[in-house]
Design a protein around this motif. Structure first.
Motif, PDB file in Angstrom:
ATOM      1  N   THR A  22       1.112  -0.613  -0.036  1.00 27.74           N
ATOM      2  CA  THR A  22      -0.001   0.080  -0.084  1.00 27.74           C
ATOM      3  C   THR A  22       0.797   1.553  -0.186  1.00 27.74           C
ATOM      4  OG1 THR A  22      -2.067  -0.846   1.439  1.00 27.74           O
ATOM      5  CG2 THR A  22      -1.553   1.051   0.935  1.00 27.74           C
ATOM      6  N   ALA A  23       1.544   1.331   1.028  1.00 24.62           N
ATOM      7  CA  ALA A  23       2.877   2.111   0.843  1.00 24.62           C
ATOM      8  C   ALA A  23       3.913   2.069  -0.462  1.00 24.62           C
ATOM      9  CB  ALA A  23       3.352   2.215   1.941  1.00 24.62           C
ATOM     10  N   ILE A  24       3.975   1.866  -1.616  1.00 22.01           N
ATOM     11  CA  ILE A  24       4.390   1.800  -2.421  1.00 22.01           C
ATOM     12  C   ILE A  24       3.190   1.790  -3.332  1.00 22.01           C
ATOM     13  CG2 ILE A  24       6.176   0.443  -4.080  1.00 22.01           C
ATOM     14  CD1 ILE A  24       6.970  -1.680  -2.292  1.00 22.01           C
ATOM     15  N   GLU A  25       2.584   2.158  -3.781  1.00 16.32           N
ATOM     16  CA  GLU A  25       1.560   1.716  -4.318  1.00 16.32           C
ATOM     17  C   GLU A  25       0.791   3.662  -4.078  1.00 16.32           C
ATOM     18  OE1 GLU A  25      -1.921  -0.104  -3.404  1.00 16.32           O
ATOM     19  OE2 GLU A  25      -1.199  -1.402  -4.554  1.00 16.32           O
ATOM     20  N   TYR A  26       1.062   4.351  -2.448  1.00 13.71           N
ATOM     21  CA  TYR A  26       0.895   5.868  -2.874  1.00 13.71           C
ATOM     22  C   TYR A  26       1.175   6.514  -3.631  1.00 13.71           C
ATOM     23  CZ  TYR A  26      -2.948   5.248   0.038  1.00 13.71           C
ATOM     24  OH  TYR A  26      -4.467   4.792   0.696  1.00 13.71           O
ATOM     25  N   ALA A  27       3.286   5.947  -2.810  1.00 10.63           N
ATOM     26  CA  ALA A  27       4.384   6.235  -3.082  1.00 10.63           C
ATOM     27  C   ALA A  27       4.227   6.646  -5.106  1.00 10.63           C
ATOM     28  CB  ALA A  27       5.999   5.781  -3.466  1.00 10.63           C
ATOM     29  N   LEU A  28       4.191   5.939  -5.696  1.00 12.25           N
ATOM     30  CA  LEU A  28       3.752   5.558  -6.789  1.00 12.25           C
ATOM     31  C   LEU A  28       2.436   6.772  -7.411  1.00 12.25           C
ATOM     32  CD1 LEU A  28       3.898   2.356  -7.867  1.00 12.25           C
ATOM     33  CD2 LEU A  28       5.849   4.148  -8.416  1.00 12.25           C
ATOM     34  N   LEU A  29       1.966   6.321  -7.081  1.00 12.38           N
ATOM     35  CA  LEU A  29       0.682   7.761  -6.659  1.00 12.38           C
ATOM     36  C   LEU A  29       1.055   9.160  -6.745  1.00 12.38           C
ATOM     37  CD1 LEU A  29      -2.270   8.244  -7.994  1.00 12.38           C
ATOM     38  CD2 LEU A  29      -2.887   7.632  -5.754  1.00 12.38           C
ATOM     39  N   ALA A  30       2.118   9.209  -5.644  1.00 17.39           N
ATOM     40  CA  ALA A  30       2.588  10.728  -5.508  1.00 17.39           C
ATOM     41  C   ALA A  30       3.428  11.188  -6.803  1.00 17.39           C
ATOM     42  CB  ALA A  30       3.165  10.628  -4.245  1.00 17.39           C
ATOM     43  N   GLY A  31       4.617  10.943  -6.985  1.00 16.70           N
ATOM     44  CA  GLY A  31       5.308  10.324  -8.629  1.00 16.70           C
ATOM     45  C   GLY A  31       4.333  10.552  -9.793  1.00 16.70           C
ATOM     46  N   LEU A  32       3.311  10.049  -9.927  1.00 19.09           N
ATOM     47  CA  LEU A  32       2.863   9.999 -10.636  1.00 19.09           C
ATOM     48  C   LEU A  32       2.446  11.736 -10.501  1.00 19.09           C
ATOM     49  CD1 LEU A  32       1.635   6.907 -12.041  1.00 19.09           C
ATOM     50  CD2 LEU A  32       3.099   7.978 -12.763  1.00 19.09           C
ATOM     51  N   ILE A  33       1.962  12.300 -10.333  1.00 17.97           N
ATOM     52  CA  ILE A  33       0.877  13.062  -9.862  1.00 17.97           C
ATOM     53  C   ILE A  33       1.920  14.603 -10.158  1.00 17.97           C
ATOM     54  CG2 ILE A  33      -0.349  15.020  -7.865  1.00 17.97           C
ATOM     55  CD1 ILE A  33      -1.527  12.340  -7.328  1.00 17.97           C
ATOM     56  N   GLY A  34       3.147  13.996  -9.272  1.00 17.76           N
ATOM     57  CA  GLY A  34       4.547  15.248  -9.541  1.00 17.76           C
ATOM     58  C   GLY A  34       4.649  15.607 -10.718  1.00 17.76           C
TER      59      GLY A  34
END
Length: 56
Positions: A15-27
């Motif tokens: 879950t933490a990895i998924e949130y990190a990937l999502l935050a990266g894509l938004i960035g």
């Protein structure tokens, strides 16, 4: 063996990895939009400056 099965079933890290990937894509999306918008604004002000210089 019991700890190993519990480790395999634990998905909290995923879950933490998924949130990190999502935050990266938004960035990346924000950076791309800001660069495009910045270029358009720069062109707009350049055009306005050229036209105003010609008036005086």
């Amino acid at each position: 063996m019991k700890n190993f099965k519990r480790f395999l079933n634990d998905e909290s890290g995923a879950t933490a990895i998924e949130y990190a990937l999502l935050a990266g894509l938004i960035g990346v999306g924000i950076i791309t939009a800001a660069e495009t918008l910045g270029t358009n604004i720069s062109t707009l002000f350049g055009t306005a400056s050229t036209k105003l210089a010609g008036v005086s």
